[in-house]
Enzyme design. Structure first.
Site, PDB file in Angstrom:
ATOM      1  N   ARG A 227       0.844  -1.203   0.000  1.00 26.99           N
ATOM      2  CA  ARG A 227       0.000   0.000   0.000  1.00 26.99           C
ATOM      3  C   ARG A 227       0.875   1.246   0.000  1.00 26.99           C
ATOM      4  O   ARG A 227       0.583   2.212  -0.689  1.00 26.99           O
ATOM      5  CB  ARG A 227      -0.924  -0.012   1.219  1.00 26.99           C
ATOM      6  CG  ARG A 227      -2.207  -0.840   1.045  1.00 26.99           C
ATOM      7  CD  ARG A 227      -1.956  -2.265   0.574  1.00 26.99           C
ATOM      8  NE  ARG A 227      -3.143  -3.058   0.461  1.00 26.99           N
ATOM      9  CZ  ARG A 227      -3.482  -4.012   1.333  1.00 26.99           C
ATOM     10  NH1 ARG A 227      -2.720  -4.265   2.384  1.00 26.99           N
ATOM     11  NH2 ARG A 227      -4.576  -4.711   1.145  1.00 26.99           N
ATOM     12  N   ASP A 256       0.629  -7.251  -3.026  1.00 28.84           N
ATOM     13  CA  ASP A 256      -0.797  -7.105  -2.753  1.00 28.84           C
ATOM     14  C   ASP A 256      -1.421  -6.430  -3.964  1.00 28.84           C
ATOM     15  O   ASP A 256      -0.736  -6.181  -4.971  1.00 28.84           O
ATOM     16  CB  ASP A 256      -1.047  -6.316  -1.472  1.00 28.84           C
ATOM     17  CG  ASP A 256      -2.290  -6.794  -0.726  1.00 28.84           C
ATOM     18  OD1 ASP A 256      -3.386  -6.766  -1.344  1.00 28.84           O
ATOM     19  OD2 ASP A 256      -2.184  -7.178   0.442  1.00 28.84           O
ATOM     20  N   HIS A 332      -5.678 -11.144  -3.761  1.00 24.91           N
ATOM     21  CA  HIS A 332      -4.838  -9.971  -3.529  1.00 24.91           C
ATOM     22  C   HIS A 332      -3.702  -9.901  -4.551  1.00 24.91           C
ATOM     23  O   HIS A 332      -2.570  -9.542  -4.210  1.00 24.91           O
ATOM     24  CB  HIS A 332      -4.279  -9.975  -2.106  1.00 24.91           C
ATOM     25  CG  HIS A 332      -5.271  -9.549  -1.066  1.00 24.91           C
ATOM     26  ND1 HIS A 332      -5.678  -8.241  -0.901  1.00 24.91           N
ATOM     27  CD2 HIS A 332      -5.946 -10.277  -0.141  1.00 24.91           C
ATOM     28  CE1 HIS A 332      -6.557  -8.173   0.085  1.00 24.91           C
ATOM     29  NE2 HIS A 332      -6.750  -9.402   0.557  1.00 24.91           N
ATOM     30  N   GLU A 399      -9.075 -13.524   2.137  1.00 23.34           N
ATOM     31  CA  GLU A 399     -10.022 -12.648   1.452  1.00 23.34           C
ATOM     32  C   GLU A 399     -10.090 -12.925  -0.055  1.00 23.34           C
ATOM     33  O   GLU A 399     -10.030 -12.014  -0.880  1.00 23.34           O
ATOM     34  CB  GLU A 399      -9.654 -11.178   1.708  1.00 23.34           C
ATOM     35  CG  GLU A 399      -9.693 -10.803   3.183  1.00 23.34           C
ATOM     36  CD  GLU A 399      -9.272  -9.371   3.458  1.00 23.34           C
ATOM     37  OE1 GLU A 399      -9.786  -8.758   4.416  1.00 23.34           O
ATOM     38  OE2 GLU A 399      -8.405  -8.854   2.710  1.00 23.34           O
ATOM     39  N   TRP A 465      -5.753 -13.978  12.251  1.00 22.22           N
ATOM     40  CA  TRP A 465      -5.937 -12.527  12.329  1.00 22.22           C
ATOM     41  C   TRP A 465      -7.376 -12.105  12.599  1.00 22.22           C
ATOM     42  O   TRP A 465      -7.611 -11.043  13.187  1.00 22.22           O
ATOM     43  CB  TRP A 465      -5.450 -11.870  11.033  1.00 22.22           C
ATOM     44  CG  TRP A 465      -6.374 -12.025   9.851  1.00 22.22           C
ATOM     45  CD1 TRP A 465      -6.405 -13.059   8.966  1.00 22.22           C
ATOM     46  CD2 TRP A 465      -7.370 -11.095   9.408  1.00 22.22           C
ATOM     47  NE1 TRP A 465      -7.368 -12.855   8.009  1.00 22.22           N
ATOM     48  CE2 TRP A 465      -7.978 -11.652   8.251  1.00 22.22           C
ATOM     49  CE3 TRP A 465      -7.817  -9.860   9.864  1.00 22.22           C
ATOM     50  CZ2 TRP A 465      -9.007 -11.012   7.561  1.00 22.22           C
ATOM     51  CZ3 TRP A 465      -8.842  -9.216   9.174  1.00 22.22           C
ATOM     52  CH2 TRP A 465      -9.416  -9.785   8.033  1.00 22.22           C
ATOM     53  N   TYR A 492      -3.053  -5.644  15.521  1.00 20.81           N
ATOM     54  CA  TYR A 492      -2.916  -4.822  14.317  1.00 20.81           C
ATOM     55  C   TYR A 492      -2.591  -3.392  14.758  1.00 20.81           C
ATOM     56  O   TYR A 492      -3.445  -2.678  15.285  1.00 20.81           O
ATOM     57  CB  TYR A 492      -4.212  -4.850  13.500  1.00 20.81           C
ATOM     58  CG  TYR A 492      -4.287  -5.983  12.499  1.00 20.81           C
ATOM     59  CD1 TYR A 492      -3.501  -7.120  12.631  1.00 20.81           C
ATOM     60  CD2 TYR A 492      -5.151  -5.914  11.405  1.00 20.81           C
ATOM     61  CE1 TYR A 492      -3.573  -8.163  11.714  1.00 20.81           C
ATOM     62  CE2 TYR A 492      -5.222  -6.951  10.473  1.00 20.81           C
ATOM     63  CZ  TYR A 492      -4.439  -8.077  10.638  1.00 20.81           C
ATOM     64  OH  TYR A 492      -4.508  -9.092   9.723  1.00 20.81           O
ATOM     65  N   PHE A 493      -1.355  -2.995  14.510  1.00 21.52           N
ATOM     66  CA  PHE A 493      -0.912  -1.674  14.968  1.00 21.52           C
ATOM     67  C   PHE A 493      -1.296  -0.560  14.005  1.00 21.52           C
ATOM     68  O   PHE A 493      -0.976   0.603  14.257  1.00 21.52           O
ATOM     69  CB  PHE A 493       0.600  -1.678  15.183  1.00 21.52           C
ATOM     70  CG  PHE A 493       1.055  -2.479  16.383  1.00 21.52           C
ATOM     71  CD1 PHE A 493       0.157  -3.124  17.204  1.00 21.52           C
ATOM     72  CD2 PHE A 493       2.411  -2.579  16.681  1.00 21.52           C
ATOM     73  CE1 PHE A 493       0.584  -3.868  18.301  1.00 21.52           C
ATOM     74  CE2 PHE A 493       2.843  -3.307  17.776  1.00 21.52           C
ATOM     75  CZ  PHE A 493       1.936  -3.951  18.580  1.00 21.52           C
ATOM     76  N   TRP A 543      -0.636  -2.631   8.459  1.00 22.89           N
ATOM     77  CA  TRP A 543      -1.075  -2.440   7.073  1.00 22.89           C
ATOM     78  C   TRP A 543      -1.008  -0.934   6.802  1.00 22.89           C
ATOM     79  O   TRP A 543      -1.468  -0.135   7.609  1.00 22.89           O
ATOM     80  CB  TRP A 543      -2.485  -2.993   6.880  1.00 22.89           C
ATOM     81  CG  TRP A 543      -2.576  -4.438   7.275  1.00 22.89           C
ATOM     82  CD1 TRP A 543      -2.989  -4.939   8.469  1.00 22.89           C
ATOM     83  CD2 TRP A 543      -2.200  -5.560   6.476  1.00 22.89           C
ATOM     84  NE1 TRP A 543      -2.904  -6.305   8.472  1.00 22.89           N
ATOM     85  CE2 TRP A 543      -2.421  -6.728   7.254  1.00 22.89           C
ATOM     86  CE3 TRP A 543      -1.704  -5.711   5.179  1.00 22.89           C
ATOM     87  CZ2 TRP A 543      -2.156  -8.009   6.777  1.00 22.89           C
ATOM     88  CZ3 TRP A 543      -1.439  -6.992   4.708  1.00 22.89           C
ATOM     89  CH2 TRP A 543      -1.667  -8.118   5.496  1.00 22.89           C
ATOM     90  N   THR A 544      -0.438  -0.555   5.680  1.00 24.77           N
ATOM     91  CA  THR A 544       0.021   0.829   5.534  1.00 24.77           C
ATOM     92  C   THR A 544      -0.877   1.711   4.662  1.00 24.77           C
ATOM     93  O   THR A 544      -0.397   2.690   4.088  1.00 24.77           O
ATOM     94  CB  THR A 544       1.453   0.845   4.976  1.00 24.77           C
ATOM     95  OG1 THR A 544       1.480   0.167   3.708  1.00 24.77           O
ATOM     96  CG2 THR A 544       2.416   0.168   5.937  1.00 24.77           C
ATOM     97  N   GLU A 545      -2.163   1.403   4.579  1.00 25.15           N
ATOM     98  CA  GLU A 545      -3.057   2.273   3.810  1.00 25.15           C
ATOM     99  C   GLU A 545      -2.940   3.738   4.233  1.00 25.15           C
ATOM    100  O   GLU A 545      -2.968   4.639   3.403  1.00 25.15           O
ATOM    101  CB  GLU A 545      -4.516   1.824   3.973  1.00 25.15           C
ATOM    102  CG  GLU A 545      -4.869   0.547   3.221  1.00 25.15           C
ATOM    103  CD  GLU A 545      -4.725  -0.687   4.069  1.00 25.15           C
ATOM    104  OE1 GLU A 545      -5.285  -1.731   3.720  1.00 25.15           O
ATOM    105  OE2 GLU A 545      -4.018  -0.622   5.105  1.00 25.15           O
TER     106      GLU A 545
END
Length: 603
Positions: A227, A256, A332, A399, A465, A492-493, A543-545
């Protein structure tokens, strides 16, 4: 932590302004190392309650006879790790390589007198005993955990770190470095409060004996670089802070929908096309009104060359960290399919998705009905295995939108041929086929917990998760799978740690506070002893969105990474959140000086 004996030490814990030049003895709490050791004993005064470590310290390394016959590769690896340890010690002591007072790693052949004179002795001994750990825990530590165990002994003659492996030596050094930093932190506070504090350059260390080993063998952190992309230098900085707190797994989410981040020589379009996407200034992931943006589109992305990836693997290994690559499949995969659409279930051209969403008709899943898909993936994984020596390779498995499979004739033919009753079975077929290919090459797969849908390969390990999938942990271990706890609530940080008022934009699904991370129980309830043995440990993930730069990522990471470290290393009965929290100001001050960004503690 088990603490035995009087807590008498010198200026390491003196109150600011106390003059300790004469070696006066005070009574204080035991030193606080993060993560908390299993056993720490302090012998009391006995004429000298501290040892003064000269920054011009001599460092001596010795091996027992049974370790002398190392291969050239093993000897070179050991030499490189010792060099890293030397550099880290020099940094903590304030001495630079090549400068006056340089630490020296003397050779094995050094005389006994030299060993006695060494300020820091590193001893590698495969037969080293850890009797105190057995006494403290009422059972012997697992043999697999003893490879990371260490003993740290400080007496009036010097410092000795002993371990069965060089990794254990490295962890022992990290504990010593924290003791050094604690002294320097206290001295700095004392100089601020009064000028009478001793100005000696010596480091005053408490006399103590530490015996320590981790509670779990898998102590990890995952970073999504799809991301948003992080440079090789930024990854190394992350590895540095992980190693300080004895984390040993870096799960590298390399692919991804929004970007493919690793060079694959056989398929150059994966990076010439799949590593780049079009963005618009001001766009935010999951923004519901992209039509309000009017800026000029720009090209965003990046990737790691194979040379850079190998260097990161090497850099991590020298610090006790194994790099686990993740190559997402069967879903993904939109970025890969933008580069090579022939392997999608539509076969149509598409662009790499961006923060505003997916092109109409875009496909994110590989087509299992096309045999060439597996040739494509096996060729990619062959290059992956050449770069990453890890036993495990993460293949995603989460997913997976099966809509396109249901509309694809080749998928239906494959299901009929293989006797697959539903699309969950088709997903298992896909994952297991890749898993068997990796097994033929001596590797094993890890998958997210959705991979449990269907009949998963027995050797697969699960990263759990979905906090709402309450039955997944028991299902995983009941089927004999290894289990890694990455429960999104609270591990999840990328989710809020406070607020959300006054905090940077983050995922809102749960409030993952510092204390919640620390107190979270890694071992699922209701497991038999045999099932518990399948629980490898845990890890956190970002996760870096919403985090496009290292400053934003580090803010979400720190100080929660320290809480994760103690949760995974320290035995449950020895955890003490108030004591941990009290030690954080020192550690965060140090991390700030080292250039890390962190969330300040609540007052």
């Amino acid at each position: 932590m088990a603490v035995l004996g009087p807590q008498s030490i010198t200026s390491l814990f003196a109150a600011p302004g106390v003059d300790t030049a004469a070696g006066s003895v005070i009574t204080q709490e035991a030193p606080r190392i993060i993560p908390e050791p299993a056993y720490l004993s302090m012998p009391g005064n006995n004429g000298s309650a501290s040892y003064r470590l000269d920054p011009a310290a001599t460092v001596h390394f010795q091996m027992t006879k049974s370790l002398k016959k190392l291969s050239k590769q093993e000897a070179a690896s050991l030499k490189d790790r010792l060099r890293v340890m030397q550099q880290e010690l020099q940094t903590a002591l304030g001495t630079a390589a090549g400068a006056a007072g340089e630490s020296r790693l003397r050779k094995q052949a050094a005389k006994t007198a030299q060993v006695r004179q060494a300020a820091v002795l590193l001893e590698l001994n495969p037969d080293l005993d850890f009797k105190q750990l057995t006494a403290v825990n009422n059972e012997a530590p697992k043999a697999s955990l003893l490879s990371e165990a260490y003993r740290l002994h400080i007496d009036p003659q010097g410092v000795k770190i002993s371990a069965r492996s060089s990794t254990g030596l490295y962890y022992g050094l990290q504990s010593l470095l924290q003791l050094i930093d604690q002294y320097k932190y206290t001295q700095a506070a004392g100089r601020t409060a009064a000028t009478s504090v001793e100005q000696s350059t010596d480091i005053v260390l408490p006399l103590l004996e530490v015996q320590d080993a981790p509670a779990y063998s898998w102590r990890g952190f995952m970073l999504d670089v799809s991301r948003h992309f992080y440079t090789a230098a930024e990854i190394k900085k992350l590895l540095d802070v992980m190693s300080r707190y004895k984390l040993n797994i870096f799960h590298w989410h390399l692919t991804d929908d929004q970007g493919w981040r690793l060079q694959i020589r056989r398929y150059p379009k994966l990076t010439s096309v799949g590593a780049w996407r079009e963005e618009i200034p001001g766009s935010v992931f999951f923004n519901k009104r992209p039509d309000t943006l009017t800026g000029t589109p720009y090209r965003y992305g990046g990737f790691y060359t194979q040379k850079e990836a190998r260097e990161i693997v090497r850099y991590a290994a020298l610090r006790g960290i194994t790099v686990i690559p993740e190559i997402e499949l069967p879903g993904h995969a939109a970025a890969a399919l933008a580069a090579y659409p022939a392997y999608s279930s539509s076969g149509k051209a598409q662009s790499v998705p961006n923060s505003m969403g997916y092109q109409k008709g875009a496909v994110s899943e590989y087509n299992p009905g096309n045999p060439a898909t597996f040739t494509f993936l096996e060729n990619i994984l062959t290059e992956i295995m050449d770069i990453f020596p890890s036993t495990y390779i993460h293949i995603g498995g989460d997913e997976v939108d099966k809509t396109n499979w249901k509309q694809n004739a080749s998928c239906k033919r494959l299901m009929q041929k293989e006797g697959l009753k539903d699309y969950e079975a088709l997903q298992s077929y896909f994952i297991n086929k890749i898993g068997r290919f990796l097994e033929q090459h001596g590797r094993k797969i890890i998958g997210w917990d959705e991979a449990l849908e269907g009949n998963l390969l027995p050797s697969a390990t699960i990263t759990y998760w979905r906090s709402y999938a309450k039955k997944a942990p028991l299902k995983a271990v009941s089927e004999g799978h290894g289990f890694i706890n990455v429960c999104s609530d609270p591990l999840y940080f990328n989710r809020y740690q406070a607020g959300p008022a006054g905090e940077p934009l983050a995922a809102p699904h749960s409030m993952n506070t510092l204390e919640k991370v620390y107190q979270y129980q890694i071992m699922p309830d209701g497991l038999t002893k045999e099932q518990q043995s399948l629980v490898k440990g845990g890890q956190a993930a970002i996760w870096t969105e919403f985090f496009s730069d290292p400053e934003g990522m580090e803010y979400m990471l720190l100080p929660r990474l320290l809480a994760l470290s103690e949760n995974l290393w320290t035995q449950e009965k020895n955890k003490d959140y108030p004591a941990f929290y009290q030690a954080l100001p020192r550690e965060l001050t140090l991390l700030g000086r080292l250039g890390y960004h962190y969330r300040k503690l609540d007052k």
